[in-house]
Write a protein that holds these residues in place. Structure first.
Motif, short mmCIF file in Angstrom:
data_model
loop_
_atom_site.label_atom_id
_atom_site.label_comp_id
_atom_site.label_asym_id
_atom_site.label_seq_id
_atom_site.Cartn_x
_atom_site.Cartn_y
_atom_site.Cartn_z
N ILE A 105 4.38 7.66 -0.51
CA ILE A 105 2.93 7.83 -0.46
C ILE A 105 2.25 6.49 -0.17
O ILE A 105 2.85 5.43 -0.28
CB ILE A 105 2.36 8.42 -1.78
N SER A 106 0.98 6.58 0.20
CA SER A 106 0.13 5.41 0.33
C SER A 106 -0.80 5.41 -0.89
O SER A 106 -1.21 6.47 -1.35
CB SER A 106 -0.68 5.52 1.62
N TYR A 107 -1.11 4.22 -1.40
CA TYR A 107 -1.96 4.15 -2.59
C TYR A 107 -2.99 3.05 -2.45
O TYR A 107 -2.83 2.10 -1.69
CB TYR A 107 -1.13 3.92 -3.86
N GLY A 108 -4.07 3.18 -3.20
CA GLY A 108 -5.01 2.10 -3.43
C GLY A 108 -4.79 1.63 -4.85
O GLY A 108 -4.42 2.43 -5.71
N TYR A 109 -4.98 0.35 -5.11
CA TYR A 109 -4.75 -0.17 -6.45
C TYR A 109 -5.91 -1.07 -6.85
O TYR A 109 -6.34 -1.93 -6.08
CB TYR A 109 -3.44 -0.97 -6.49
N ASP A 110 -6.43 -0.86 -8.04
CA ASP A 110 -7.48 -1.69 -8.60
C ASP A 110 -6.86 -2.58 -9.66
O ASP A 110 -6.49 -2.11 -10.74
CB ASP A 110 -8.58 -0.81 -9.20
N LEU B 30 5.51 6.08 -10.31
CA LEU B 30 5.29 5.47 -9.00
C LEU B 30 6.10 4.19 -8.95
O LEU B 30 6.00 3.34 -9.84
CB LEU B 30 3.81 5.17 -8.79
N VAL B 31 6.93 4.05 -7.90
CA VAL B 31 7.77 2.88 -7.73
C VAL B 31 7.34 2.16 -6.45
O VAL B 31 7.23 2.77 -5.39
CB VAL B 31 9.26 3.27 -7.62
N VAL B 32 7.09 0.86 -6.59
CA VAL B 32 6.76 -0.01 -5.46
C VAL B 32 7.79 -1.13 -5.47
O VAL B 32 8.09 -1.68 -6.53
CB VAL B 32 5.33 -0.59 -5.60
N HIS B 33 8.35 -1.44 -4.31
CA HIS B 33 9.37 -2.50 -4.28
C HIS B 33 9.22 -3.35 -3.02
O HIS B 33 8.60 -2.94 -2.04
CB HIS B 33 10.78 -1.90 -4.37
N GLU C 186 0.81 -1.21 0.00
CA GLU C 186 0.00 0.00 0.00
C GLU C 186 0.85 1.27 0.00
O GLU C 186 0.32 2.36 0.09
CB GLU C 186 -0.94 0.01 1.20
N THR C 187 2.16 1.11 -0.13
CA THR C 187 3.04 2.28 -0.15
C THR C 187 4.03 2.19 -1.30
O THR C 187 4.36 1.11 -1.78
CB THR C 187 3.84 2.44 1.17
N GLY C 188 4.47 3.36 -1.74
CA GLY C 188 5.47 3.45 -2.79
C GLY C 188 6.08 4.84 -2.79
O GLY C 188 5.82 5.64 -1.89
N VAL C 189 6.89 5.13 -3.78
CA VAL C 189 7.51 6.44 -3.93
C VAL C 189 6.98 7.06 -5.21
O VAL C 189 7.11 6.47 -6.29
CB VAL C 189 9.05 6.36 -3.95
N LEU C 190 6.37 8.24 -5.08
CA LEU C 190 5.84 8.97 -6.22
C LEU C 190 6.85 10.04 -6.61
O LEU C 190 7.27 10.84 -5.78
CB LEU C 190 4.51 9.64 -5.84
N SER C 191 7.24 10.03 -7.89
CA SER C 191 8.19 11.02 -8.40
C SER C 191 7.50 11.91 -9.42
O SER C 191 6.79 11.42 -10.29
CB SER C 191 9.38 10.33 -9.06
N LEU C 192 7.74 13.21 -9.27
CA LEU C 192 7.20 14.22 -10.18
C LEU C 192 8.37 15.09 -10.65
O LEU C 192 9.42 15.12 -10.02
CB LEU C 192 6.18 15.10 -9.46
N ALA C 193 8.16 15.82 -11.73
CA ALA C 193 9.20 16.73 -12.22
C ALA C 193 8.54 18.00 -12.73
O ALA C 193 7.41 17.98 -13.21
CB ALA C 193 10.01 16.08 -13.32
N LYS C 194 9.27 19.09 -12.57
CA LYS C 194 8.84 20.39 -13.09
C LYS C 194 10.08 21.01 -13.71
O LYS C 194 11.04 21.28 -13.01
CB LYS C 194 8.30 21.24 -11.95
#
Length: 153
Positions: free
Chosen positions: A39-44, A74-77, A22-30
């Motif tokens: 972050i915590s996520y839900g996944y379908d 989003l990276v989950v490991h 339920e957790t991973g690392v969210l990467s964004l760029a500007k």
């Protein structure tokens, strides 16, 4: 000499790993500035969508990166006794207007149990919780099995 075995994960294996966590690392760029947060996520597993509740304050760095539909990764490991798996989902992060929520969507956000890593000194009235979805354009996973002789050294 390392004899590590690296393999691509099948779609079923990817769904299994993502459903287990339920957790991973969210990467964004500007422009040329990166930003990554746990972050915590839900996944379908049926639709392949990720559901995120992101908390920020009006002046936060995170808010600056979320102002328009940003490209996201989003990276989950996971690791377990010499076995490592990683999943990378990439696409556009779309903000969801609370007025557009359906019962089905609300259930998915419930799986993003809480903003696990976000602890705030600010009062709660200064916090803004926004809902986002990531429908990945690409989704891949790899497994690495370490050579048993090497991991015993």
């Amino acid at each position: 000499m390392s004899l590590d075995q690296q393999t691509e994960l099948s779609p079923d294996e990817i769904r299994e790993v993502l459903s287990r966590h339920e957790t991973g690392v969210l990467s964004l760029a500007k422009a040329d500035e990166p930003y990554a947060i746990p972050i915590s996520y839900g996944y379908d597993g049926e639709s392949g969508r990720f559901y995120l509740r992101l908390v920020s304050t009006p002046e936060s760095e995170k808010r600056q990166f979320l102002t328009s539909s940003p490209r996201a990764r989003l990276v989950v490991h996971e690791s377990n006794d010499g076995s490592y798996r990683s999943i990378i989902a990439e696409g556009t992060l779309e903000r969801v207007d609370p007025d557009e929520l359906t019962v089905e969507r609300i259930v998915q956000y419930g799986k993003a149990k809480r903003p696990l890593f976000e602890i705030w000194g600010e009062t709660k009235r200064d916090l803004d919780i926004q809902l986002f979805e990531l429908d990945p354009e690409t989704l891949g996973g790899r497994a690495v099995e370490l050579d048993a002789a090497e991991s015993d050294e």
